[in-house]
Design an enzyme around this catalytic site. Sequence first.
Site, mmCIF file in Angstrom:
data_model
loop_
_atom_site.group_PDB
_atom_site.id
_atom_site.type_symbol
_atom_site.label_atom_id
_atom_site.label_comp_id
_atom_site.label_asym_id
_atom_site.label_seq_id
_atom_site.Cartn_x
_atom_site.Cartn_y
_atom_site.Cartn_z
ATOM 1 N N HIS A 26 -108.907 -61.008 -47.301
ATOM 2 C CA HIS A 26 -109.814 -61.679 -48.232
ATOM 3 C C HIS A 26 -109.000 -62.192 -49.402
ATOM 4 C CE1 HIS A 26 -113.878 -61.435 -50.631
ATOM 5 N NE2 HIS A 26 -113.346 -62.647 -50.624
ATOM 6 N N ASP A 27 -108.725 -63.502 -49.402
ATOM 7 C CA ASP A 27 -107.931 -64.107 -50.467
ATOM 8 C C ASP A 27 -108.134 -65.620 -50.374
ATOM 9 O OD1 ASP A 27 -105.805 -64.593 -52.429
ATOM 10 O OD2 ASP A 27 -105.076 -62.587 -51.893
ATOM 11 N N PRO A 62 -107.523 -69.384 -49.072
ATOM 12 C CA PRO A 62 -107.257 -69.769 -47.680
ATOM 13 C C PRO A 62 -105.788 -69.761 -47.294
ATOM 14 C CG PRO A 62 -108.976 -71.164 -48.590
ATOM 15 C CD PRO A 62 -108.466 -70.324 -49.734
ATOM 16 N N THR A 95 -103.254 -68.075 -48.497
ATOM 17 C CA THR A 95 -102.695 -66.722 -48.431
ATOM 18 C C THR A 95 -103.159 -65.993 -47.171
ATOM 19 O OG1 THR A 95 -102.542 -66.555 -50.830
ATOM 20 C CG2 THR A 95 -102.606 -64.490 -49.605
ATOM 21 N N THR A 127 -120.634 -51.158 -43.937
ATOM 22 C CA THR A 127 -121.643 -50.158 -43.598
ATOM 23 C C THR A 127 -121.772 -49.075 -44.659
ATOM 24 O OG1 THR A 127 -119.997 -49.005 -42.239
ATOM 25 C CG2 THR A 127 -121.489 -50.514 -41.107
ATOM 26 N N ARG A 186 -122.642 -43.166 -35.320
ATOM 27 C CA ARG A 186 -122.694 -41.706 -35.291
ATOM 28 C C ARG A 186 -123.498 -41.259 -34.078
ATOM 29 N NH1 ARG A 186 -119.079 -42.450 -37.970
ATOM 30 N NH2 ARG A 186 -118.567 -41.705 -40.068
ATOM 31 N N GLY A 220 -114.846 -43.302 -35.177
ATOM 32 C CA GLY A 220 -113.709 -42.596 -35.749
ATOM 33 C C GLY A 220 -113.880 -41.099 -35.740
#
Length: 241
Positions: A78-79, A81, A83, A130, A190, A221
């Site tokens: 997220h930066d 374009p 980069t 989430t 979950r 996870g």
Amino acid sequence: MGHALQPFDEDKENTVSNPIYLALDLPRLDNAVALAQKVRQHVGGLKLGLEFFCAHGHHGVHEIAKIGLPIFLDLKLHDIPNTVAAAMQAIHVLQPSIVTVHASGGRAMLEDAKAAAGEHTKVVAVTVLTSLDDGDLSRMGVAGSAHDQALRLADLAQEAGLDGIVCSGHEVGAIHKRWKNGYLVVPGLRPAIPGVSHGDQKRTVTPSEARNAGASVLVIGRPISRAEDPAAAARAIEATL
């Protein structure tokens, strides 16, 4: 710079049929490799997040890739374009199957990220984390619900030519209806197993609920990585799908 990884060629049938990607964010590389080896027959891929990448870098990804499963680099780029495009080019050598960017980076960033990605890399945009709920979004100045925001950002990702998005299980069904061929990644799952905590996840569903609603990839996870027997936990979850 290291040599490019060879495309994985083991367990192809399993990776096609098994949508479970294990979130492998452990602080020690040897522990991550050991865990991946234990569950490799019962998951379809391995997700390496920001914690893992910052700790172990390219070397760590190469070591995990030796296990022979697809690699999902969950870096949430997220930066500006230029980069993001440069960052995407920098990970070409790792040949990830999936890479995440933030949809809130805007259409130009999304388009440049996809254009810079490797030929065989799916670029998917994170909609609403989430860990966030309606109250969190309101405090951030976002109008409407988390569900509404996820749909708006999914539409933006589709318009920008991305492969798919990341969303919670609460939104995946609605997004699947709007984007039939979208590659839909659902984290924060979950299983309906006694003793499994939701942790810091606020909007969760079970793996089978997400899969039935149209999810392409199920990211799991702690229910596997922190289980007494990770392989048995992965098998149990796989059996519910």
